[in-house]
Design a protein around this motif. Structure first.
Motif, PDB file in Angstrom:
ATOM      1  N   LYS A  33      -4.873   2.740   0.261  1.00  0.00           N
ATOM      2  CA  LYS A  33      -5.061   3.957  -0.529  1.00  0.00           C
ATOM      3  C   LYS A  33      -4.197   5.094   0.020  1.00  0.00           C
ATOM      4  O   LYS A  33      -3.547   5.826  -0.727  1.00  0.00           O
ATOM      5  N   LEU A  36      -0.410   4.460  -0.644  1.00  0.00           N
ATOM      6  CA  LEU A  36      -0.075   4.630  -2.062  1.00  0.00           C
ATOM      7  C   LEU A  36      -0.016   6.093  -2.449  1.00  0.00           C
ATOM      8  O   LEU A  36       0.717   6.485  -3.359  1.00  0.00           O
ATOM      9  N   GLY A  37      -0.809   6.920  -1.745  1.00  0.00           N
ATOM     10  CA  GLY A  37      -0.854   8.338  -2.075  1.00  0.00           C
ATOM     11  C   GLY A  37       0.359   9.119  -1.607  1.00  0.00           C
ATOM     12  O   GLY A  37       0.554  10.266  -1.994  1.00  0.00           O
ATOM     13  N   LEU A  38       1.219   8.493  -0.784  1.00  0.00           N
ATOM     14  CA  LEU A  38       2.418   9.195  -0.318  1.00  0.00           C
ATOM     15  C   LEU A  38       3.450   9.248  -1.437  1.00  0.00           C
ATOM     16  O   LEU A  38       3.603   8.282  -2.187  1.00  0.00           O
ATOM     17  N   PRO A  39       4.183  10.345  -1.542  1.00  0.00           N
ATOM     18  CA  PRO A  39       5.055  10.581  -2.701  1.00  0.00           C
ATOM     19  C   PRO A  39       6.018   9.465  -3.032  1.00  0.00           C
ATOM     20  O   PRO A  39       6.223   9.139  -4.159  1.00  0.00           O
ATOM     21  N   VAL A  41       5.931   6.213  -2.205  1.00  0.00           N
ATOM     22  CA  VAL A  41       5.447   4.835  -2.115  1.00  0.00           C
ATOM     23  C   VAL A  41       5.060   4.311  -3.492  1.00  0.00           C
ATOM     24  O   VAL A  41       4.237   4.891  -4.181  1.00  0.00           O
ATOM     25  N   LEU A  42       5.672   3.189  -3.897  1.00  0.00           N
ATOM     26  CA  LEU A  42       5.445   2.638  -5.238  1.00  0.00           C
ATOM     27  C   LEU A  42       4.493   1.446  -5.224  1.00  0.00           C
ATOM     28  O   LEU A  42       3.795   1.192  -6.193  1.00  0.00           O
ATOM     29  N   ASN A  58      10.508   4.769  -1.549  1.00  0.00           N
ATOM     30  CA  ASN A  58      11.765   5.489  -1.664  1.00  0.00           C
ATOM     31  C   ASN A  58      11.952   6.351  -0.417  1.00  0.00           C
ATOM     32  O   ASN A  58      11.267   7.358  -0.261  1.00  0.00           O
ATOM     33  N   LYS A  61      12.036  10.094  -0.391  1.00  0.00           N
ATOM     34  CA  LYS A  61      10.834  10.874  -0.720  1.00  0.00           C
ATOM     35  C   LYS A  61       9.805  10.828   0.401  1.00  0.00           C
ATOM     36  O   LYS A  61       9.035  11.760   0.582  1.00  0.00           O
ATOM     37  N   ARG A  63       9.308   9.588   4.548  1.00  0.00           N
ATOM     38  CA  ARG A  63       9.989   9.072   5.737  1.00  0.00           C
ATOM     39  C   ARG A  63       9.244   7.883   6.304  1.00  0.00           C
ATOM     40  O   ARG A  63       8.017   7.788   6.167  1.00  0.00           O
ATOM     41  N   THR A  68       4.390   4.888   9.204  1.00  0.00           N
ATOM     42  CA  THR A  68       3.827   4.376  10.455  1.00  0.00           C
ATOM     43  C   THR A  68       2.678   5.261  10.945  1.00  0.00           C
ATOM     44  O   THR A  68       1.743   4.764  11.585  1.00  0.00           O
ATOM     45  N   ALA A  69       2.726   6.553  10.599  1.00  0.00           N
ATOM     46  CA  ALA A  69       1.637   7.455  11.000  1.00  0.00           C
ATOM     47  C   ALA A  69       0.302   7.023  10.405  1.00  0.00           C
ATOM     48  O   ALA A  69      -0.757   7.191  11.011  1.00  0.00           O
TER      49      ALA A  69
ATOM     50  N   PRO B 151       3.864   2.755 -11.231  1.00  0.00           N
ATOM     51  CA  PRO B 151       3.441   3.847 -10.342  1.00  0.00           C
ATOM     52  C   PRO B 151       4.303   5.090 -10.418  1.00  0.00           C
ATOM     53  O   PRO B 151       3.791   6.203 -10.274  1.00  0.00           O
ATOM     54  N   LYS B 155       3.206   9.164 -10.331  1.00  0.00           N
ATOM     55  CA  LYS B 155       3.491   9.960  -9.143  1.00  0.00           C
ATOM     56  C   LYS B 155       4.298  11.206  -9.510  1.00  0.00           C
ATOM     57  O   LYS B 155       4.187  12.246  -8.883  1.00  0.00           O
ATOM     58  N   CYS B 184      -5.274   7.568  -6.577  1.00  0.00           N
ATOM     59  CA  CYS B 184      -4.726   6.954  -5.361  1.00  0.00           C
ATOM     60  C   CYS B 184      -3.226   7.138  -5.285  1.00  0.00           C
ATOM     61  O   CYS B 184      -2.665   7.410  -4.230  1.00  0.00           O
ATOM     62  N   LEU B 185      -2.563   6.971  -6.442  1.00  0.00           N
ATOM     63  CA  LEU B 185      -1.112   7.102  -6.490  1.00  0.00           C
ATOM     64  C   LEU B 185      -0.689   8.555  -6.303  1.00  0.00           C
ATOM     65  O   LEU B 185       0.358   8.842  -5.729  1.00  0.00           O
ATOM     66  N   HIS B 186      -1.504   9.449  -6.813  1.00  0.00           N
ATOM     67  CA  HIS B 186      -1.127  10.853  -6.846  1.00  0.00           C
ATOM     68  C   HIS B 186      -2.355  11.721  -6.603  1.00  0.00           C
ATOM     69  O   HIS B 186      -2.937  12.260  -7.548  1.00  0.00           O
ATOM     70  N   PRO B 187      -2.740  11.865  -5.327  1.00  0.00           N
ATOM     71  CA  PRO B 187      -3.905  12.694  -5.021  1.00  0.00           C
ATOM     72  C   PRO B 187      -3.698  14.099  -5.568  1.00  0.00           C
ATOM     73  O   PRO B 187      -2.644  14.686  -5.353  1.00  0.00           O
TER      74      PRO B 187
ATOM     75  N   HIS C  96       8.132   6.375  14.958  1.00  0.00           N
ATOM     76  CA  HIS C  96       8.463   7.676  14.362  1.00  0.00           C
ATOM     77  C   HIS C  96       9.968   7.876  14.243  1.00  0.00           C
ATOM     78  O   HIS C  96      10.536   8.774  14.841  1.00  0.00           O
TER      79      HIS C  96
END
Lengths: 80, 219, 113
Positions: A33, A36-39, A41-42, A58, A61, A63, A68-69, B151, B155, B184-187, C96
């Motif tokens: 979850k 997927l919420g990162l800008p 990530v598809l 991508n 968009k 890093r 990894t964080a 997705p 987004k 989930c895709l776009h909080p 990182h």
């Protein structure tokens, strides 16, 4: 561009695969979850049993360090 | 002689999109790019929107389709400025196509320009045309699994409209699941449920638009 | 990748800069191609050859400069070439890493008359 779908402005996503130790049913779902919420990530696919985690994203968009964080925050070890 | 260039090979569209964005900004216009599959209900939603907003906002519509002016004709019957772009096979509108038709509009007098993109959930998401925001329209009949399958548009969009909710009882569309996937895709994305047939959710959608125009015009 | 779309992008840039500089013939097009872009060189050259026929850039030589995939570690400041797409820092093993170069897809310069 894209005459009859050569589409894509900057290449369709980079695929990266991690092998993660420490998954259980709950944290695997939470990781999916959050990723997927990162800008950028598809797509995220996680094999909970062996830790294989495939991410399509991508890099311009999001890093790699942000990916990894997510594992680190959950106390998981991710290797390539 | 050597000519220094240093230009991104695939940067052409973004440059023109930035020019379009500047044109909209100079004229204090909020520009919305509506994206969705063929038959999602984009044009019908626009007709309902025009009905509610044309008294309070000066709006114009740019229609994108491969062929025909059917959509533009429908909009024209509401007595709103409308321009049809035919791509003749192209699967999405790009910034250059939009820039070409902007001079046909009386930009100085407009508050809102809505660009209805070609029916397609894939390619339009990749191409900026200079809009302030994208809206993703998904109809109930398309299935609740579509957000995760497509997705990028969810987004990219500032708002997701789930249309044709009057048909929910006749499908196995799981609303909670679809909304969960989209979030989930776009909080933080705005999700609005609409039915054009029963005119539900239209007020909520128009409110979102009015607020967006207001925010843009207040800088 | 989409080599045809790229060839079109290159053609647009070449035409634009040739016109701006009153060029009558383009002899060389120098491209910066990042290691991570996955460009298939033969395919790109083929597409460009087809597109440039009959234009000012017909028969132009395409010079490709590969830009290596270089990463920078935000934890220990290591910077260097990323081997085998392994994005873990070879020095301190942290994840990182930021990508400094290797994603470019650019027209660097043209040789014209």
């Amino acid at each position: 561009m894209c005459s009859t779908c050569g589409c894509s402005t900057h290449g369709q996503g980079t695929q990266i695969q991690f092998f993660v130790t420490g998954y259980d049913a709950d944290n695997a779902k939470a990781v999916e979850k959050q990723l997927l919420g990162l800008p950028g990530v598809l797509h995220v696919h996680i094999h909970t049993h062996d830790g294989e985690t495939t991410i399509n994203y991508n890099p311009s968009k999001t890093r790699l360090s942000e990916l990894t964080a997510v594992f680190e925050q959950k106390g998981l070890q991710a290797a390539i | 002689m050597e000519v220094s260039v240093m230009e991104d090979i695939l940067g052409g569209n973004d440059k023109i999109a930035a020019e379009n964005a500047q044109i909209f900004k100079n004229n204090n216009i909020f520009a919305l790019n509506i994206i969705g599959s063929p038959g999602a209900g984009k044009t019908t939603l626009l007709e309902k929107t025009i009905g509610k907003l044309k008294k309070s906002l000066n709006m114009a519509i740019i229609e994108g389709d491969l062929f025909t002016s059917k959509d533009a004709d429908r909009i024209a019957s509401h007595e709103i400025p409308v321009i049809q772009i035919n791509t003749s096979g192209g699967c999405h509108l790009d910034a250059a196509m939009v820039q070409k038709v902007l001079p046909q509009l009386n930009l100085a007098e407009l508050d809102l320009v809505i660009i209805e993109n070609v029916g397609n959930l894939v390619c339009p998401a990749e191409f900026n045309i200079g809009e302030d925001s994208k809206a993703a329209v998904l109809s109930i009949t398309e299935g609740d699994d579509k957000p995760l399958k497509y997705p990028l548009i969810f987004k990219e969009a500032a708002v997701s409209i789930l249309n044709k909710v009057d048909i929910l009882p006749f499908t196995n569309f799981d609303m909670a699941s679809a909304k969960n996937d989209i979030t989930c895709l776009h909080p933080g994305i705005e999700i609005i449920e609409t039915s054009c047939q029963q005119e539900s959710g239209i007020d909520e959608w128009c409110k979102w638009l009015e607020n967006a125009v207001k925010s843009k015009q207040n800088g | 990748m989409h080599e045809m779309a790229m060839a079109e992008g290159i053609m647009d840039i070449v035409k634009d800069y040739a016109e701006k500089n009153n060029a009558v013939k383009v002899h060389t097009i120098s491209l910066l191609i990042g290691e991570m872009t996955g460009v298939v060189v033969d395919s790109l050259e083929f597409c460009f050859k087809a597109l440039s026929k009959g234009t000012i850039a017909e028969n132009a030589e395409i010079k490709l400069k590969n830009v290596p995939l270089v990463g920078h570690c935000n934890d220990c400041n290591w910077q260097g070439h990323i081997e085998n797409y392994n994005f873990f820092c070879p020095h301190c093993k942290s994840g990182h890493m930021d990508i400094i170069s290797g994603r470019e897809l650019r027209v660097e310069y043209l040789e014209v008359d």
